[in-house]
Design an enzyme around this catalytic site. Structure first.
Site, PDB file in Angstrom:
ATOM      1  N   HIS A   1       0.829  -1.206   0.000  1.00 46.79           N
ATOM      2  CA  HIS A   1       0.000   0.000   0.000  1.00 46.79           C
ATOM      3  C   HIS A   1       0.859   1.251   0.000  1.00 46.79           C
ATOM      4  O   HIS A   1       2.042   1.213   0.313  1.00 46.79           O
ATOM      5  CB  HIS A   1      -0.983   0.040   1.179  1.00 46.79           C
ATOM      6  CG  HIS A   1      -0.348   0.020   2.534  1.00 46.79           C
ATOM      7  ND1 HIS A   1      -0.071  -1.141   3.220  1.00 46.79           N
ATOM      8  CD2 HIS A   1       0.067   1.020   3.351  1.00 46.79           C
ATOM      9  CE1 HIS A   1       0.473  -0.844   4.382  1.00 46.79           C
ATOM     10  NE2 HIS A   1       0.580   0.455   4.505  1.00 46.79           N
TER      11      HIS A   1
ATOM     12  N   HIS B   1       3.907   7.066   3.929  1.00 43.06           N
ATOM     13  CA  HIS B   1       4.839   5.949   3.784  1.00 43.06           C
ATOM     14  C   HIS B   1       4.370   5.040   2.659  1.00 43.06           C
ATOM     15  O   HIS B   1       3.233   5.124   2.204  1.00 43.06           O
ATOM     16  CB  HIS B   1       5.005   5.158   5.087  1.00 43.06           C
ATOM     17  CG  HIS B   1       3.776   4.446   5.568  1.00 43.06           C
ATOM     18  ND1 HIS B   1       2.886   4.992   6.458  1.00 43.06           N
ATOM     19  CD2 HIS B   1       3.294   3.201   5.296  1.00 43.06           C
ATOM     20  CE1 HIS B   1       1.916   4.119   6.723  1.00 43.06           C
ATOM     21  NE2 HIS B   1       2.135   3.026   6.013  1.00 43.06           N
TER      22      HIS B   1
ATOM     23  N   GLU C   1       7.589   0.974   5.140  1.00 43.95           N
ATOM     24  CA  GLU C   1       7.025  -0.056   6.002  1.00 43.95           C
ATOM     25  C   GLU C   1       7.246  -1.401   5.314  1.00 43.95           C
ATOM     26  O   GLU C   1       7.073  -1.509   4.095  1.00 43.95           O
ATOM     27  CB  GLU C   1       5.517   0.196   6.186  1.00 43.95           C
ATOM     28  CG  GLU C   1       4.817  -0.846   7.057  1.00 43.95           C
ATOM     29  CD  GLU C   1       3.323  -0.560   7.227  1.00 43.95           C
ATOM     30  OE1 GLU C   1       2.740   0.187   6.413  1.00 43.95           O
ATOM     31  OE2 GLU C   1       2.732  -1.104   8.179  1.00 43.95           O
TER      32      GLU C   1
HETATM   33 CO    CO Z   1       1.060   1.238   6.329  1.00 44.77          CO
END
Ligand code: CO
Length: 134
Positions: A7, A79, A130
């Site tokens: 994502h 992020h 991440e």
């Molecule tokens: Co995230």
């Protein structure tokens, strides 16, 4: 080592407006807001054919998103999340290479219920990264 883009997370100053924009203007499939108190965020997942967008909005005191929005009042990319098969192996490889893992260095359970780590943006071209074990 890294796999799919899981994502892209976007911090938004007005969650209802962002939801309406993604759903109505961009015509995306948008989920219901989910409060994640452990992470200090309310998250809305936008499902795209090849990945997800996460709309992040501050929740509670000391939310990490609140400071980001102070610096970026219009919102912005917060992020990006890459998938890995083995988060411990990924962490060890990265720390051996000199990258810094945020926090304790131990994986936490992220917004999808899977183990995640965050890597210092200064080690990745200014981008908070991440890693999520899938
Ligand atoms: Co995230």
């Amino acid at each position: 080592m890294i796999g799919r883009l899981n994502h892209v997370a976007i911090a938004v100053p007005d969650l209802a407006a962002a939801v309406a924009q993604y759903r109505d203007t961009l015509g995306a499939s948008v989920g219901a807001p989910q409060d994640e108190p452990a992470h200090g965020v309310t998250v809305v997942f936008v499902e795209l054919p090849n990945t997800k967008i996460e709309l992040l909005y501050p929740l509670g005191e000391g939310s990490p998103i609140a400071g980001f929005l102070q610096k970026n009042p219009a919102g912005g990319i917060h992020h990006i999340c890459y998938e890995v098969d083995d988060i411990f192996a990924a962490r060890d490889r990265l720390t051996t290479a000199g990258a810094r893992v945020l926090g304790s260095g131990e994986p936490r359970i992220g917004a999808h219920g899977k183990p995640v780590l965050f890597l210092h943006p200064k080690d990745f071209n200014g981008c908070l990264v991440e890693l999520e074990q899938v």
